[in-house]
Design a protein around this motif. Structure first.
Motif, PDB file in Angstrom:
ATOM      1  N   GLU A  77       0.879  -1.138  -0.033  1.00 35.62           N
ATOM      2  CA  GLU A  77       0.097  -0.013   0.027  1.00 35.62           C
ATOM      3  C   GLU A  77       1.041   1.159   0.148  1.00 35.62           C
ATOM      4  OE1 GLU A  77      -3.710  -0.041   0.174  1.00 35.62           O
ATOM      5  OE2 GLU A  77      -3.104  -2.199  -0.563  1.00 35.62           O
ATOM      6  N   THR A  78       1.799   1.340  -1.079  1.00 41.77           N
ATOM      7  CA  THR A  78       2.412   2.553  -1.240  1.00 41.77           C
ATOM      8  C   THR A  78       1.614   3.640  -1.819  1.00 41.77           C
ATOM      9  OG1 THR A  78       3.063   2.242  -3.341  1.00 41.77           O
ATOM     10  CG2 THR A  78       4.558   1.276  -1.553  1.00 41.77           C
ATOM     11  N   ARG A  79       2.062   4.941  -1.362  1.00 39.23           N
ATOM     12  CA  ARG A  79       1.237   6.141  -2.109  1.00 39.23           C
ATOM     13  C   ARG A  79       1.001   6.140  -3.490  1.00 39.23           C
ATOM     14  NH1 ARG A  79       4.272   8.983   2.072  1.00 39.23           N
ATOM     15  NH2 ARG A  79       3.100   9.686   3.705  1.00 39.23           N
ATOM     16  N   PRO A  80       2.286   5.807  -4.203  1.00 37.56           N
ATOM     17  CA  PRO A  80       2.083   5.730  -5.787  1.00 37.56           C
ATOM     18  C   PRO A  80       0.825   4.862  -6.132  1.00 37.56           C
ATOM     19  CG  PRO A  80       4.128   5.844  -5.400  1.00 37.56           C
ATOM     20  CD  PRO A  80       3.417   5.503  -4.036  1.00 37.56           C
ATOM     21  N   ILE A  81       0.777   3.593  -5.583  1.00 37.78           N
ATOM     22  CA  ILE A  81      -0.573   2.533  -5.814  1.00 37.78           C
ATOM     23  C   ILE A  81      -1.779   3.142  -5.433  1.00 37.78           C
ATOM     24  CG2 ILE A  81      -1.143   0.298  -5.380  1.00 37.78           C
ATOM     25  CD1 ILE A  81       1.650  -0.768  -5.174  1.00 37.78           C
ATOM     26  N   LEU A  82      -1.829   3.653  -4.254  1.00 38.46           N
ATOM     27  CA  LEU A  82      -2.858   4.261  -3.831  1.00 38.46           C
ATOM     28  C   LEU A  82      -3.496   5.292  -4.619  1.00 38.46           C
ATOM     29  CD1 LEU A  82      -2.426   4.310  -0.091  1.00 38.46           C
ATOM     30  CD2 LEU A  82      -3.946   2.568  -1.173  1.00 38.46           C
ATOM     31  N   LYS A  83      -2.552   6.224  -5.243  1.00 39.13           N
ATOM     32  CA  LYS A  83      -2.901   7.108  -6.153  1.00 39.13           C
ATOM     33  C   LYS A  83      -3.637   6.627  -7.380  1.00 39.13           C
ATOM     34  CE  LYS A  83      -1.364  10.803  -9.385  1.00 39.13           C
ATOM     35  NZ  LYS A  83      -0.473  11.924  -9.715  1.00 39.13           N
ATOM     36  N   GLY A  84      -2.883   5.398  -7.909  1.00 36.33           N
ATOM     37  CA  GLY A  84      -3.262   4.887  -9.408  1.00 36.33           C
ATOM     38  C   GLY A  84      -4.716   4.325  -9.248  1.00 36.33           C
ATOM     39  N   LEU A 138      -0.535  11.900 -16.640  1.00 36.32           N
ATOM     40  CA  LEU A 138      -0.169  12.530 -15.116  1.00 36.32           C
ATOM     41  C   LEU A 138      -1.443  13.459 -14.705  1.00 36.32           C
ATOM     42  CD1 LEU A 138       2.052  13.554 -13.242  1.00 36.32           C
ATOM     43  CD2 LEU A 138       2.872  15.204 -14.959  1.00 36.32           C
ATOM     44  N   VAL A 139      -1.743  13.283 -13.771  1.00 37.55           N
ATOM     45  CA  VAL A 139      -2.918  13.912 -13.117  1.00 37.55           C
ATOM     46  C   VAL A 139      -2.640  14.433 -11.629  1.00 37.55           C
ATOM     47  CG1 VAL A 139      -4.635  12.823 -14.544  1.00 37.55           C
ATOM     48  CG2 VAL A 139      -4.231  12.153 -12.176  1.00 37.55           C
ATOM     49  N   SER A 140      -3.301  15.279 -11.195  1.00 37.76           N
ATOM     50  CA  SER A 140      -2.923  15.833  -9.745  1.00 37.76           C
ATOM     51  C   SER A 140      -3.234  14.707  -8.509  1.00 37.76           C
ATOM     52  CB  SER A 140      -4.058  17.253  -9.349  1.00 37.76           C
ATOM     53  OG  SER A 140      -3.493  18.314 -10.023  1.00 37.76           O
ATOM     54  N   THR A 141      -2.121  14.644  -7.654  1.00 35.51           N
ATOM     55  CA  THR A 141      -2.269  13.661  -6.734  1.00 35.51           C
ATOM     56  C   THR A 141      -3.517  14.068  -5.554  1.00 35.51           C
ATOM     57  OG1 THR A 141       0.002  13.257  -6.863  1.00 35.51           O
ATOM     58  CG2 THR A 141      -0.991  12.382  -4.977  1.00 35.51           C
ATOM     59  N   PRO A 142      -4.278  13.104  -5.033  1.00 35.03           N
ATOM     60  CA  PRO A 142      -5.021  13.674  -4.019  1.00 35.03           C
ATOM     61  C   PRO A 142      -4.217  14.153  -2.766  1.00 35.03           C
ATOM     62  CG  PRO A 142      -5.740  11.648  -4.949  1.00 35.03           C
ATOM     63  CD  PRO A 142      -4.558  11.939  -5.733  1.00 35.03           C
ATOM     64  N   ASP A 143      -4.925  15.163  -1.971  1.00 37.40           N
ATOM     65  CA  ASP A 143      -4.114  15.563  -1.131  1.00 37.40           C
ATOM     66  C   ASP A 143      -3.439  14.823  -0.183  1.00 37.40           C
ATOM     67  OD1 ASP A 143      -4.680  18.231  -2.438  1.00 37.40           O
ATOM     68  OD2 ASP A 143      -6.352  18.809  -0.850  1.00 37.40           O
ATOM     69  N   TYR A 152       5.703  13.576   1.762  1.00 36.09           N
ATOM     70  CA  TYR A 152       6.507  15.188   2.297  1.00 36.09           C
ATOM     71  C   TYR A 152       7.219  15.579   0.970  1.00 36.09           C
ATOM     72  CZ  TYR A 152       6.040  12.741   6.787  1.00 36.09           C
ATOM     73  OH  TYR A 152       5.550  12.229   7.946  1.00 36.09           O
ATOM     74  N   GLU A 153       6.878  15.084  -0.078  1.00 33.91           N
ATOM     75  CA  GLU A 153       7.415  15.767  -1.424  1.00 33.91           C
ATOM     76  C   GLU A 153       6.636  17.115  -1.340  1.00 33.91           C
ATOM     77  OE1 GLU A 153       8.350  11.859  -4.050  1.00 33.91           O
ATOM     78  OE2 GLU A 153       6.714  13.613  -4.919  1.00 33.91           O
ATOM     79  N   PRO A 154       7.330  17.948  -2.443  1.00 32.71           N
ATOM     80  CA  PRO A 154       7.151  19.326  -2.632  1.00 32.71           C
ATOM     81  C   PRO A 154       5.830  19.368  -3.319  1.00 32.71           C
ATOM     82  CG  PRO A 154       9.246  19.278  -3.308  1.00 32.71           C
ATOM     83  CD  PRO A 154       8.702  17.826  -3.084  1.00 32.71           C
ATOM     84  N   PRO A 155       4.549  19.955  -2.960  1.00 26.31           N
ATOM     85  CA  PRO A 155       3.300  20.036  -3.646  1.00 26.31           C
ATOM     86  C   PRO A 155       3.214  20.260  -5.250  1.00 26.31           C
ATOM     87  CG  PRO A 155       2.939  20.864  -1.535  1.00 26.31           C
ATOM     88  CD  PRO A 155       4.485  20.699  -1.556  1.00 26.31           C
ATOM     89  N   SER A 156       4.052  21.159  -5.202  1.00 29.11           N
ATOM     90  CA  SER A 156       4.447  21.592  -6.785  1.00 29.11           C
ATOM     91  C   SER A 156       4.560  20.388  -7.831  1.00 29.11           C
ATOM     92  CB  SER A 156       5.399  22.607  -6.967  1.00 29.11           C
ATOM     93  OG  SER A 156       6.871  22.132  -6.507  1.00 29.11           O
ATOM     94  N   LEU A 157       4.942  19.441  -7.114  1.00 28.92           N
ATOM     95  CA  LEU A 157       5.308  18.209  -8.094  1.00 28.92           C
ATOM     96  C   LEU A 157       4.099  17.279  -8.324  1.00 28.92           C
ATOM     97  CD1 LEU A 157       8.721  16.608  -6.501  1.00 28.92           C
ATOM     98  CD2 LEU A 157       8.317  17.925  -8.603  1.00 28.92           C
ATOM     99  N   HIS A 158       2.998  17.576  -7.511  1.00 31.17           N
ATOM    100  CA  HIS A 158       1.897  16.735  -7.521  1.00 31.17           C
ATOM    101  C   HIS A 158       0.492  17.510  -8.060  1.00 31.17           C
ATOM    102  CE1 HIS A 158       3.436  13.227  -5.427  1.00 31.17           C
ATOM    103  NE2 HIS A 158       4.344  14.175  -4.850  1.00 31.17           N
ATOM    104  N   TYR A 159       0.458  18.897  -8.387  1.00 33.95           N
ATOM    105  CA  TYR A 159      -0.583  19.485  -8.753  1.00 33.95           C
ATOM    106  C   TYR A 159      -0.163  20.038 -10.265  1.00 33.95           C
ATOM    107  CZ  TYR A 159      -1.714  19.347  -3.820  1.00 33.95           C
ATOM    108  OH  TYR A 159      -2.063  18.972  -2.482  1.00 33.95           O
ATOM    109  N   VAL A 160      -1.045  19.422 -11.068  1.00 36.79           N
ATOM    110  CA  VAL A 160      -0.363  19.584 -12.279  1.00 36.79           C
ATOM    111  C   VAL A 160      -1.480  19.959 -13.533  1.00 36.79           C
ATOM    112  CG1 VAL A 160       1.351  17.790 -12.132  1.00 36.79           C
ATOM    113  CG2 VAL A 160      -1.052  17.140 -13.050  1.00 36.79           C
TER     114      VAL A 160
END
Length: 281
Positions: free
Chosen positions: A82-89, A181-186, A191-199
């Motif tokens: 249950e990693t964040r990338p898998i949960l996002k997908g 590439l779509v925005s990541t749920p909040d 801990y990554e910079p939010p700018s990498l995730h809101y696209v």
């Protein structure tokens, strides 16, 4: 236990060419052993060796078959970490990625929910565009930093084998692997910079990289041979498991029947040594 049916996502684990030491004993004839021992081989000998390798599993393929048998014996399926990338997908595939892909392709695309099997392999694809006989596998990169931007970044041999499996099951002409590439749920940004995730500010066509896998009948034939080899090895390992995991006591020989002892016979009369008559000559 039923015959092994291989998931499309597992096909790639079976496809590596085996070493000579891994050739199925069924094909390891005296003639083939002689060919293996030679440093120079004729074209016909190379073909015979190649056919044996084609119908055998590599060491890694055998390891995967044992993993599949473990799943069948104990009745479980391997769980995704249950990693964040898998949960996002999981969260964004159907409500965000597929509608975006429909807009970009101009096709009325929808999430597929059908699982298919041909008795050898099984799979449940993401999107099936039936009128075009074109399937699609949807990938949602975790952030800008993991988004493939050119085909050289996309290629993955396991994905290629998986798509060829889908081509078989859906009788498709081709299959695409679509990175969107779509925005990541909040809650999954971490801990990554939010700018990498809101696209959402980036045009959609710049957030789509697609890789096409054309149907290949020769590859399909190889997949069939490897799955059949996996079935043979699966049965062998299952027999070994059954032999070494019998119910305690089930294989012990039955104790011999005990009969009632007969009454002891009366002892024979004894003769004193001095009373034995001398032999006559």
């Amino acid at each position: 236990m039923s015959e092994l049916i291989v998931r499309c996502s597992s096909i790639g684990r079976l496809m590596a060419e085996p070493l000579n030491a891994d050739i199925d004993p069924e094909y390891l004839t005296a003639e083939l052993q002689d060919i293996i021992g030679r440093t120079k081989r004729s074209d016909s000998e190379k073909a015979l060796l190649g056919e044996a390798r084609r119908k055998s599993l590599s060491a890694g393929g055998k390891t995967h078959v044992r993993e599949l048998l473990r799943e069948a014996v104990y009745g479980f399926e391997p769980a995704d970490i249950e990693t964040r990338p898998i949960l996002k997908g999981r969260q964004v595939e159907e409500p965000v990625c597929i509608p975006m892909l429909a807009r970009l392709t101009g096709r009325p695309l929808a999430k597929n929910t059908e699982r298919r099997s041909n008795g050898l392999i099984t799979g449940e694809c993401d999107v099936w565009d039936a009128p075009l006989r074109h399937g699609r596998d949807v990938k949602a990169p975790y952030s800008m930093a993991t988004m493939p931007i050119v085909l050289a970044d996309c290629y993955d041999s396991d994905y290629e084998w998986q798509m060829q499996g889908y081509n078989i099951l859906w009788d498709a002409l081709q299959w695409s692997v679509d990175y969107l590439l779509v925005s990541t749920p909040d809650e999954l940004v971490g801990y990554e910079p939010p700018s990498l995730h809101y696209v959402d500010h980036i045009p959609e066509h710049l957030r789509w990289t697609t890789w096409l896998v054309q149907r290949d009948r020769a590859v399909e034939s190889l997949i069939v041979d490897k799955v059949l080899a996996a079935r043979r090895y699966y049965r062998k390992v299952l027999n070994d498991f059954d032999r070494t995991h019998q119910l305690p006591g089930a294989s012990e020989p039955a104790a011999p029947a005990v009969s009632t002892p007969a009454p002891a016979a009366s002892p024979a009369p004894t003769v004193a040594p001095g009373a034995i008559p001398a032999p006559a000559f």
